[in-house]
Scaffold this motif. Structure first.
Motif, PDB file in Angstrom:
ATOM      1  N   GLY A 176       0.706  -1.069  -0.035  1.00  0.00           N
ATOM      2  CA  GLY A 176       0.098  -0.047   0.048  1.00  0.00           C
ATOM      3  C   GLY A 176       0.925   1.114   0.011  1.00  0.00           C
ATOM      4  N   ALA A 177       0.157   2.268  -0.321  1.00  0.00           N
ATOM      5  CA  ALA A 177       0.934   3.765  -0.438  1.00  0.00           C
ATOM      6  C   ALA A 177       1.763   3.940   0.928  1.00  0.00           C
ATOM      7  N   GLY A 178       1.507   3.466   2.076  1.00  0.00           N
ATOM      8  CA  GLY A 178       2.415   3.641   3.154  1.00  0.00           C
ATOM      9  C   GLY A 178       3.559   3.136   3.335  1.00  0.00           C
ATOM     10  N   GLY A 179       3.693   1.836   2.387  1.00  0.00           N
ATOM     11  CA  GLY A 179       5.031   1.049   2.526  1.00  0.00           C
ATOM     12  C   GLY A 179       5.665   0.915   1.117  1.00  0.00           C
TER      13      GLY A 179
ATOM     14  N   ASP B 129       6.608  -2.403 -10.254  1.00  0.00           N
ATOM     15  CA  ASP B 129       6.925  -3.759 -10.811  1.00  0.00           C
ATOM     16  C   ASP B 129       6.630  -4.681  -9.605  1.00  0.00           C
ATOM     17  N   ALA B 130       7.032  -4.293  -8.429  1.00  0.00           N
ATOM     18  CA  ALA B 130       6.925  -5.139  -7.055  1.00  0.00           C
ATOM     19  C   ALA B 130       5.467  -4.923  -6.855  1.00  0.00           C
ATOM     20  N   GLY B 131       4.576  -6.085  -6.825  1.00  0.00           N
ATOM     21  CA  GLY B 131       3.121  -6.187  -6.453  1.00  0.00           C
ATOM     22  C   GLY B 131       2.323  -5.513  -7.565  1.00  0.00           C
ATOM     23  N   THR B 132       2.965  -4.982  -8.878  1.00  0.00           N
ATOM     24  CA  THR B 132       2.188  -4.791  -9.858  1.00  0.00           C
ATOM     25  C   THR B 132       0.919  -3.408  -9.336  1.00  0.00           C
ATOM     26  N   GLN B 133       1.597  -2.530  -8.511  1.00  0.00           N
ATOM     27  CA  GLN B 133       0.738  -1.440  -8.202  1.00  0.00           C
ATOM     28  C   GLN B 133       0.508  -0.357  -8.936  1.00  0.00           C
ATOM     29  N   THR B 134      -0.420   0.599  -9.040  1.00  0.00           N
ATOM     30  CA  THR B 134      -0.664   1.837  -9.704  1.00  0.00           C
ATOM     31  C   THR B 134      -1.029   3.015  -8.814  1.00  0.00           C
ATOM     32  N   ARG B 135      -0.312   3.883  -8.778  1.00  0.00           N
ATOM     33  CA  ARG B 135      -0.920   5.060  -7.972  1.00  0.00           C
ATOM     34  C   ARG B 135      -1.034   6.249  -8.955  1.00  0.00           C
TER      35      ARG B 135
ATOM     36  N   TRP C  71      -5.870   0.130  -1.414  1.00  0.00           N
ATOM     37  CA  TRP C  71      -4.192   0.200  -1.011  1.00  0.00           C
ATOM     38  C   TRP C  71      -3.381   1.326  -1.328  1.00  0.00           C
ATOM     39  N   GLN C  72      -3.950   2.036  -2.470  1.00  0.00           N
ATOM     40  CA  GLN C  72      -2.971   3.215  -2.818  1.00  0.00           C
ATOM     41  C   GLN C  72      -3.732   4.463  -2.374  1.00  0.00           C
TER      42      GLN C  72
ATOM     43  N   ASN D 280      -7.449   8.056   2.560  1.00  0.00           N
ATOM     44  CA  ASN D 280      -8.597   7.091   2.105  1.00  0.00           C
ATOM     45  C   ASN D 280      -7.971   5.825   1.907  1.00  0.00           C
ATOM     46  N   LEU D 281      -7.028   5.353   2.702  1.00  0.00           N
ATOM     47  CA  LEU D 281      -6.213   4.140   2.548  1.00  0.00           C
ATOM     48  C   LEU D 281      -7.074   3.028   3.259  1.00  0.00           C
ATOM     49  N   ARG D 282      -6.702   1.837   2.732  1.00  0.00           N
ATOM     50  CA  ARG D 282      -7.032   0.487   3.441  1.00  0.00           C
ATOM     51  C   ARG D 282      -5.765   0.217   4.567  1.00  0.00           C
TER      52      ARG D 282
END
Length: 259
Positions: A101-104, A127-133, A151-152, A174-176
């Motif tokens: 998530g955005a915190g880590g 690319d780690a976790g395939t996340q998009t912010r 998460w983001q 507004n994070l999980r």
């Protein structure tokens, strides 16, 4: 010394005032190419970047032991969660992305790909976790309600120009609830993440050899996590990323509770 008639001076002042108001209205309407965030960017963050681990190696490159939370100002309320960390349970519950998530996520070693999704939205992929912010430069209207927690979360972005360049400021909420570290050190839903993105020259190109210059660049992300529930004070960390020439090493991988 020539004296201007009072009427002439008053007319001039009115014209200046009207011109100023017209410019403000144009910016509020988003009129003119110069008002778009992409066109106002004091620095270029786009491209591919790879983690350049210069701090907290033992906490970032390997999964810390259960119960290890040194250097994080965790509160008493966080301790039961830290000691109860169970990566297998996270996997079973579909929560393997808690440490992405955005915190880590910026502390997770890997690569970034930064592009403009549109003229007022900067897109950062990992690319780690395939996340998009998504960093939004146009603020959400006060009448619109926030979307579901994720998460983001939701990120509001502003440029902070300075002499010779500037930086990007991003505030995310507004994070999980997620993890600050892979081993279950938590942040909660009321957490706020403030980040400052800066670009600096990399004098030795990452070789460690003094005096070697190859035009390399570093992206520095000073991150401040504040959480009234699970932190006793701000948690500050500053991951670095080195610019890469292209995306040939880009390697998206899924979230993992263990690594």
């Amino acid at each position: 010394m020539r004296r201007w008639p009072a009427a002439t001076m008053l007319t001039g002042l009115l014209l200046v005032a009207l011109a100023g108001k017209t410019g403000v209205r144009a910016q509020q309407r988003g009129g003119g190419a110069a008002t778009a965030a992409r066109d106002r960017a004091p620095i270029d963050l786009t491209g591919y970047w790879v983690s350049y681990v210069t701090e907290n190696w033992r906490y970032r490159m390997v999964t810390p032991a259960k119960g290890e939370y040194r250097r994080i100002p965790s509160s008493r309320a966080a301790l039961p969660l830290i000691n109860a960390w169970d990566p297998a349970a996270d996997e079973r519950a579909g929560n393997q992305c808690r440490s992405y998530g955005a915190g880590g996520i910026m502390n997770v070693p890997g690569r970034l790909h930064i592009t403009w999704q549109d003229a007022d939205t900067l897109r950062l992929e990992t690319d780690a976790g395939t996340q998009t912010r998504l960093f939004h430069f146009v603020p959400r209207t006060t009448t619109s309600s926030p979307g579901p927690r994720s998460w983001q979360g939701e990120s509001a972005a502003t440029w902070e120009p300075a002499t010779g360049g500037g930086s990007l400021r991003v505030v995310t909420s507004n994070l999980r609830a997620g993890y600050l570290r892979k081993n279950g050190v938590p942040y909660g839903e009321r957490a706020t993440v403030t980040e400052h993105f800066d670009v600096a020259p990399l004098a030795d190109g990452g070789t460690g050899a003094p005096g070697v210059a190859d035009g390399g660049r570093l992206l520095l992300v000073t991150t401040i996590v504040e959480d009234p529930e699970y932190l006793t004070g701000p948690y500050v960390f500053s991951p670095h990323f080195k610019k890469e020439p292209d995306g040939s090493k880009w390697d998206p991988t899924p979230c993992s509770s263990t690594w």
